[in-house]
Each structure stands twice: as structure tokens, then as C-alpha cells.
Design a protein around this motif. Structure first.
Motif, PDB file in Angstrom:
ATOM      1  N   UNK A 183      -9.576  -0.442   4.804  1.00 39.10           N
ATOM      2  CA  UNK A 183      -9.686  -0.870   6.211  1.00 39.10           C
ATOM      3  C   UNK A 183      -8.404  -1.156   6.732  1.00 39.10           C
ATOM      4  N   UNK A 184      -8.258  -1.029   8.130  1.00 41.20           N
ATOM      5  CA  UNK A 184      -7.336  -1.367   8.892  1.00 41.20           C
ATOM      6  C   UNK A 184      -7.652  -2.529  10.056  1.00 41.20           C
ATOM      7  N   UNK A 185      -6.963  -3.636   9.627  1.00 38.10           N
ATOM      8  CA  UNK A 185      -7.123  -4.961  10.357  1.00 38.10           C
ATOM      9  C   UNK A 185      -5.850  -5.163  11.353  1.00 38.10           C
ATOM     10  N   UNK A 186      -6.280  -5.386  12.695  1.00 38.96           N
ATOM     11  CA  UNK A 186      -5.233  -5.828  13.695  1.00 38.96           C
ATOM     12  C   UNK A 186      -5.246  -6.934  13.883  1.00 38.96           C
ATOM     13  N   UNK A 187      -4.018  -7.833  13.845  1.00 39.40           N
ATOM     14  CA  UNK A 187      -3.826  -9.199  14.262  1.00 39.40           C
ATOM     15  C   UNK A 187      -2.896  -8.743  15.755  1.00 39.40           C
ATOM     16  N   UNK A 188      -3.571  -9.608  16.845  1.00 31.13           N
ATOM     17  CA  UNK A 188      -3.075  -9.623  18.300  1.00 31.13           C
ATOM     18  C   UNK A 188      -2.569 -10.987  18.311  1.00 31.13           C
ATOM     19  N   UNK A 189      -1.204 -10.984  18.792  1.00 33.60           N
ATOM     20  CA  UNK A 189      -0.476 -12.258  18.850  1.00 33.60           C
ATOM     21  C   UNK A 189       0.604 -11.881  19.726  1.00 33.60           C
ATOM     22  N   UNK A 192      -6.757  -4.685   2.630  1.00 34.23           N
ATOM     23  CA  UNK A 192      -6.722  -3.875   4.113  1.00 34.23           C
ATOM     24  C   UNK A 192      -5.183  -3.742   4.272  1.00 34.23           C
ATOM     25  N   UNK A 193      -5.101  -2.800   5.242  1.00 35.53           N
ATOM     26  CA  UNK A 193      -3.652  -2.426   5.892  1.00 35.53           C
ATOM     27  C   UNK A 193      -3.691  -3.387   6.995  1.00 35.53           C
ATOM     28  N   UNK A 194      -2.809  -4.000   7.232  1.00 35.51           N
ATOM     29  CA  UNK A 194      -2.677  -5.238   8.539  1.00 35.51           C
ATOM     30  C   UNK A 194      -1.430  -4.991   9.443  1.00 35.51           C
ATOM     31  N   UNK A 195      -1.795  -4.851  10.844  1.00 31.40           N
ATOM     32  CA  UNK A 195      -0.732  -4.367  11.788  1.00 31.40           C
ATOM     33  C   UNK A 195      -0.823  -5.741  12.766  1.00 31.40           C
ATOM     34  N   UNK A 196       0.557  -5.931  13.045  1.00 29.98           N
ATOM     35  CA  UNK A 196       0.745  -6.881  13.964  1.00 29.98           C
ATOM     36  C   UNK A 196       0.928  -6.371  15.504  1.00 29.98           C
ATOM     37  N   UNK A 197       0.104  -6.763  16.220  1.00 28.53           N
ATOM     38  CA  UNK A 197      -0.067  -6.012  17.514  1.00 28.53           C
ATOM     39  C   UNK A 197       0.237  -6.757  18.749  1.00 28.53           C
ATOM     40  N   UNK A 198       1.313  -6.524  19.512  1.00 32.70           N
ATOM     41  CA  UNK A 198       1.706  -7.444  20.676  1.00 32.70           C
ATOM     42  C   UNK A 198       1.979  -7.085  21.996  1.00 32.70           C
ATOM     43  N   UNK A 199       1.989  -7.589  22.989  1.00 30.66           N
ATOM     44  CA  UNK A 199       2.611  -7.053  24.256  1.00 30.66           C
ATOM     45  C   UNK A 199       3.964  -7.000  24.120  1.00 30.66           C
TER      46      UNK A 199
END
Length: 188
Positions: free
Chosen positions: A9-15, A36-43
Motif C-alpha cells: 500500500x502507498x499512503x500519502x501524508x498531505x501537510x 506501507x510506503x509513505x510519502x510526504x506531499x506538500x504545496x
């Protein structure tokens, strides 16, 4: 809780700047430990500033600009709280659209503390039972949600919790929902 039930599973963290550090780091560790494979997503594209309530915490490297991210590439989403983080995210249409797409695709979403502010902006809380930091009660109710003061609430794949004290329950339920996958009733 750590049974590797999120393998593959790939889980996004938006911050963005101003997130409550423990509301990112503890779920991140629990979800990663579950496989899970976790990724930090951000503007923001460099590093973002964590907070320990009102004091600056650590800076965290961003894995992917939200403008280059797609909900299609992830199995679930986590929205940490903090004061500045969700307030900034809800004014970023790219971030709001990214969140809304998880609901359009019936994927589980977990939001803690002030994180549900972004859900309000994405217009995805109507007719849902949720919880949050108590000061969001009126905002969530005005957006059509039924607010309750509980440690952790799950409504068709939408997991919400109130504050850092609720993190163990929040993590356990988020992992369960991410493992379960899509929810037919998880709609916009």
C-alpha cells in the motif's frame, strides 16, 4: 497492531508548514511499520516546518509537490492537524482537489485535530459523522457533518480524531481502513 497488513500500500501524508509534529510522526511510524510506503506531499517543495503546539519543532523533507501528485497513485491519505497547516492547505486549490479526489475514488482518508478544516473546504463532510479539535465543531456542523466528541470516529472510510491523545486509536483505525481499501459509500 503491527502485522504488516499494509504491504504493497502507498499512503500519502498531505501537510505544509505549521503541522502538529506528533500528528505526522506517530501515524507515519505506525503506518510505515504496518508495511506501507509513505510519502510526504506538500504545496512546498523543500522542507516543511513541524510544530510542537506553539513552538517550532523539526523540519521535514517533502517527497512530492502536490501539483505533481495524484490520488490515483495512493491507497489512502492522512491529514495531520496543527493550526497553520490545515488553514494554509484549505486555501490551496491544488491541495483541496487532491483531497477531494480520494473521496471521488472511494479511498480511505484519516484526519486528526484541525485536519478536518481541509475536508470542509473539499466539501466532503456533508452527512458524515466526524470528530475533531473542539473548536472545529461549528465549522463541521455548518458544513453538514454530525460532530461528536469521541476519541476516534470512522464513517465509510473517513477516520477522524480529536487531538494527540487520540493518536493510538487514530493509527489503529486508519491502518484498518487502509488495509480494507476502497469504500463504495466514500463519495463526494
Amino acid at each position: 497492531m503491527n502485522t504488516k497488513n499494509l504491504d504493497g500500500k502507498r499512503i500519502a501524508f498531505l501537510a505544509t508548514d505549521g503541522f502538529e509534529q506528533v500528528e505526522l510522526t506517530k501515524p507515519w511510524a505506525a503506518i510505515k511499520e504496518a508495511g506501507a510506503d509513505v510519502k510526504l506531499i506538500s504545496p512546498k517543495t523543500d522542507k516543511i516546518q513541524g510544530m510542537n503546539h506553539f513552538d517550532k519543532g523539526d523540519r521535514f523533507p517533502v517527497d512530492l509537490d502536490v501539483a505533481d501528485a495524484s490520488a490515483e497513485d495512493f491507497d489512502g491519505l492522512v491529514l495531520p492537524g496543527g493550526l497553520g497547516n490545515p488553514d494554509a492547505l484549505r486555501t490551496c486549490e491544488t491541495s483541496v482537489s487532491f483531497v477531494r479526489d480520494f473521496f471521488k475514488q472511494h479511498k480511505p482518508v484519516a484526519a486528526i485535530c484541525h485536519g478536518p478544516w481541509v475536508l470542509i473546504e473539499a466539501d466532503v463532510v456533508r452527512d458524515r459523522k466526524v470528530t475533531s479539535w473542539p473548536s472545529l465543531k461549528t465549522d463541521l456542523t455548518n458544513a453538514g457533518a454530525t460532530w461528536t466528541d469521541e476519541e476516534c470516529v470512522c464513517d465509510n472510510g473517513l477516520v477522524t480524531s480529536r487531538n494527540p491523545d487520540d493518536i493510538p486509536a487514530f493509527c489503529a483505525k486508519a491502518i484498518e481502513e487502509f488495509a480494507e481499501g476502497k469504500h463504495a459509500k466514500q463519495t463526494v
